[in-house]
Scaffold this active site. Structure first.
Site, PDB file in Angstrom:
ATOM      1  N   GLY A 116      26.456  40.367  37.493  1.00  0.00           N
ATOM      2  CA  GLY A 116      27.743  39.732  37.796  1.00  0.00           C
ATOM      3  C   GLY A 116      28.273  38.823  36.712  1.00  0.00           C
ATOM      4  O   GLY A 116      29.307  38.175  36.906  1.00  0.00           O
ATOM      5  N   ARG A 159      28.175  45.208  33.685  1.00  0.00           N
ATOM      6  CA  ARG A 159      29.337  44.962  32.831  1.00  0.00           C
ATOM      7  C   ARG A 159      28.994  44.192  31.547  1.00  0.00           C
ATOM      8  O   ARG A 159      29.481  44.528  30.467  1.00  0.00           O
ATOM      9  CB  ARG A 159      30.321  44.139  33.672  1.00  0.00           C
ATOM     10  CG  ARG A 159      31.693  43.990  33.131  1.00  0.00           C
ATOM     11  CD  ARG A 159      32.471  42.978  33.980  1.00  0.00           C
ATOM     12  NE  ARG A 159      32.297  43.164  35.400  1.00  0.00           N
ATOM     13  CZ  ARG A 159      33.115  43.881  36.172  1.00  0.00           C
ATOM     14  NH1 ARG A 159      34.154  44.475  35.647  1.00  0.00           N
ATOM     15  NH2 ARG A 159      32.894  43.989  37.472  1.00  0.00           N
ATOM     16  N   ARG A 172      40.646  50.178  38.154  1.00  0.00           N
ATOM     17  CA  ARG A 172      40.438  48.736  38.372  1.00  0.00           C
ATOM     18  C   ARG A 172      41.749  47.942  38.546  1.00  0.00           C
ATOM     19  O   ARG A 172      41.822  47.079  39.414  1.00  0.00           O
ATOM     20  CB  ARG A 172      39.575  48.142  37.257  1.00  0.00           C
ATOM     21  CG  ARG A 172      38.149  48.728  37.243  1.00  0.00           C
ATOM     22  CD  ARG A 172      37.256  48.047  36.228  1.00  0.00           C
ATOM     23  NE  ARG A 172      36.977  46.688  36.597  1.00  0.00           N
ATOM     24  CZ  ARG A 172      37.526  45.630  36.039  1.00  0.00           C
ATOM     25  NH1 ARG A 172      38.362  45.759  35.029  1.00  0.00           N
ATOM     26  NH2 ARG A 172      37.234  44.425  36.462  1.00  0.00           N
ATOM     27  N   TYR A 204      41.624  46.170  42.058  1.00  0.00           N
ATOM     28  CA  TYR A 204      41.334  44.724  42.075  1.00  0.00           C
ATOM     29  C   TYR A 204      42.431  43.883  41.465  1.00  0.00           C
ATOM     30  O   TYR A 204      42.239  42.682  41.283  1.00  0.00           O
ATOM     31  CB  TYR A 204      40.113  44.396  41.201  1.00  0.00           C
ATOM     32  CG  TYR A 204      38.856  45.169  41.393  1.00  0.00           C
ATOM     33  CD1 TYR A 204      38.298  45.346  42.646  1.00  0.00           C
ATOM     34  CD2 TYR A 204      38.170  45.665  40.280  1.00  0.00           C
ATOM     35  CE1 TYR A 204      37.096  46.021  42.789  1.00  0.00           C
ATOM     36  CE2 TYR A 204      36.972  46.338  40.422  1.00  0.00           C
ATOM     37  CZ  TYR A 204      36.441  46.523  41.683  1.00  0.00           C
ATOM     38  OH  TYR A 204      35.259  47.180  41.819  1.00  0.00           O
ATOM     39  N   CYS A 235      50.675  59.826  40.458  1.00  0.00           N
ATOM     40  CA  CYS A 235      51.804  59.718  41.399  1.00  0.00           C
ATOM     41  C   CYS A 235      51.621  58.570  42.385  1.00  0.00           C
ATOM     42  O   CYS A 235      51.532  58.777  43.596  1.00  0.00           O
ATOM     43  CB  CYS A 235      51.971  61.041  42.138  1.00  0.00           C
ATOM     44  SG  CYS A 235      52.379  62.368  41.017  1.00  0.00           S
TER      45      CYS A 235
HETATM   46  C1  LIG Z   1      23.222  45.097  43.365  1.00  0.00           C
HETATM   47  C2  LIG Z   1      24.018  44.986  42.118  1.00  0.00           C
HETATM   48  N1  LIG Z   1      23.407  44.581  40.997  1.00  0.00           N
HETATM   49  C3  LIG Z   1      24.089  44.487  39.838  1.00  0.00           C
HETATM   50  C4  LIG Z   1      25.427  44.786  39.752  1.00  0.00           C
HETATM   51  C5  LIG Z   1      26.128  44.678  38.438  1.00  0.00           C
HETATM   52  O1  LIG Z   1      27.201  43.819  38.435  1.00  0.00           O
HETATM   53  P1  LIG Z   1      27.935  43.499  37.062  1.00  0.00           P
HETATM   54  O2  LIG Z   1      28.334  44.799  36.469  1.00  0.00           O
HETATM   55  O3  LIG Z   1      29.100  42.663  37.427  1.00  0.00           O
HETATM   56  O4  LIG Z   1      26.929  42.787  36.192  1.00  0.00           O
HETATM   57  C6  LIG Z   1      26.109  45.204  40.914  1.00  0.00           C
HETATM   58  C7  LIG Z   1      27.546  45.514  40.865  1.00  0.00           C
HETATM   59  O5  LIG Z   1      28.207  45.869  41.784  1.00  0.00           O
HETATM   60  C8  LIG Z   1      25.387  45.318  42.130  1.00  0.00           C
HETATM   61  O6  LIG Z   1      25.976  45.716  43.253  1.00  0.00           O
END
Ligand SMILES: Cc1ncc(COP(=O)(O)O)c(C=O)c1O
Length: 441
Positions: free
Chosen positions: A260, A301, A338, A342, A369
């Site tokens: 995250g 990410r 995205r 979002y 579309c």
């Molecule tokens: C269980 C879990 N771990 C890790 C991640 C990775 O999140 P990020 O790409 O934001 O680091 C996610 C993303 O949805 C997730 O659901």
């Protein structure tokens, strides 16, 4: 409304080898992207291999310097392919996988089984069987129903999986509500406050030695820029581990703190610094006197987003007098959902006019579309004409894996560039590919 300002000379959001060449074109991995568009067509996703590798090493080494036992699992949902599986295997990372497809890629590159963790909030019997058959040892249990299913399949297959419980600790990570996964109403995980988490611990422990209860998992959300919620999550997880020790007598040693970590998509944002993340997490652990745990992290990410760009060809440029100008491109929500999903924000440049100053603010419209298929609501660009190449940075995560065939449009090609070489890592889909599953009767 002006959404993002593309500063003429800044390449801060672009992959690390990006530069502007003498033709005023963007170059990545020693390749002119205008030439790449000619060779491979557009829409085209371009990964900078040097960026991918150095970023994986940077994150791995920052954690290992502080904690030699820390393990980094790549969250494959961000984007997975055999190419990436090999790259992360070579970098010594593990995997967080969610499906039979992702397991199959891991199998094809002979990914070390003890480094694969199976996730999912509604794992199917087939997925659990596929994971155990492959030799995956770690299953992250999301809900009470899954426990009996897992115990039954493990018994059938004479496996003894190691179980981590995914907790929903009721922590607000201050992100988009679709990206907040540790809040009370989340569909993910076992609530600590309702007692489900403790009940799950009891039920898994009752299946010993078939199921081995070894740890806890928490992933509070994505695109998190404030580190304080991680501290709260660590406290909640450690308190719960203490509770399990006292009431059930099981010592939980593996703590998976999820991913995250926030990544900048526009110049106004700043990607979280890895060293700051390490410092915050280990200081919190020290202050809370949490020792003797094996720590796992699951960035997606943060490993991959900034390693790629999306390259499009401009088609129609529509000026609605007094309202706005739409610059339409040959991709859109089919390869990047995205913004529609979002409200995600991006910036863009014209890859063949890199040093031209901005002339106006335009909206970047996709070709699908849906009126909501707007990749960027407002970005300053030089004057754009049909045939120009629009490039969007920070395109490596949650684009291709969330891509669709809406309007029956094939998905783009993906290439990797390095030191002047370009190779296809996913060929462009064809109309034939899309129709392969259709019955003609
Ligand atoms: C269980 C879990 N771990 C890790 C991640 C990775 O999140 P990020 O790409 O934001 O680091 C996610 C993303 O949805 C997730 O659901």
């Amino acid at each position: 409304m002006l959404q993002s300002r593309a500063m003429p000379n800044s390449l801060q959001l672009f992959p690390r080898t990006a530069r502007v060449n003498a033709h005023n074109h963007l170059e990545i991995g020693g390749r002119d992207v205008v030439a790449l568009a000619r060779e491979f067509g557009t829409p085209l996703y371009i990964f900078d291999e040097a960026h991918l590798v150095t970023r994986a090493h940077e994150i791995r080494d920052a954690f290992r310097a502080r904690d030699p036992n820390a393990r980094i699992l790549y969250a494959t949902k961000a984007y997975f392919s055999p190419y990436l599986a090999r790259l992360y295997k070579d970098a010594g990372l593990g995997l967080d996988v969610t499906s039979e497809g992702e397991l199959e890629i891991a199998r094809r590159v002979d990914f070390p089984r003890d480094q694969i963790y199976l996730h999912g909030n509604n794992k199917t019997p087939a997925e659990i069987r596929a994971a155990l058959a492959l030799g995956v040892q770690h299953i992250i249990v999301d809900n009470l129903d899954e426990i009996e299913l897992l115990a039954r399949i493990a018994a059938e297959m004479r496996a003894t999986p190691r179980v981590l419980l995914r907790l929903a600790p009721n922590i607000d990570p201050h992100t988009h509500r679709y990206l907040a996964t540790g809040v009370a109403e989340s569909k993910f995980g076992l609530s600590i406050s309702t007692g489900d988490a403790l009940q799950a611990a009891r039920r898994v422990a009752a299946h010993a030695p078939r199921l081995q209860l070894v740890g806890l998992h928490v992933h509070i959300g994505s695109q998190i820029f404030d580190l304080a919620p991680y501290r709260d999550a660590i406290r909640a997880v450690a308190e719960f581990a203490g509770h399990v020790r006292e009431t059930i007598g099981v010592e939980l040693r593996e703590l998976d703190l999820g991913g995250g970590w926030g990544v900048a998509y526009t110049e106004e944002q700043a990607t979280l610094n890895v060293q700051d993340i390490v410092n915050e997490i280990y200081t919190a652990l020290q202050e809370l006197q949490i020792t003797n745990y094996e720590l796992l992290f699951e960035p997606g990410r943060a490993l991959i987003a900034q390693a790629a760009v999306a390259l499009y060809t401009v088609g129609a440029v529509k000026e609605i007098s007094g309202v706005r100008t739409y610059v339409s491109v040959d991709g859109g929500m089919g390869d990047n959902v995205r913004p529609a999903l979002y409200g995600a924000r991006y910036t863009a440049r014209i890859a063949n006019k890199m040093n031209e100053p901005p002339a106006y603010t335009v909206a970047i419209a996709g070709r699908y579309c849906e009126q909501g298929d707007i990749l960027i609501k407002g970005v300053e660009l030089p004057r754009v004409a049909p045939g120009d190449l629009l490039i969007i940075p920070v395109a490596g995560a949650y684009h291709i894996p969330m891509a669709s065939n809406y309007n029956l449009i094939p998905r783009p090609a993906v290439i990797a560039v390095r030191e002047g070489n370009a190779r296809v890592i996913r060929r462009r889909e064809t109309v034939e590919d899309m129709l392969e599953c259709e019955s003609v009767e």
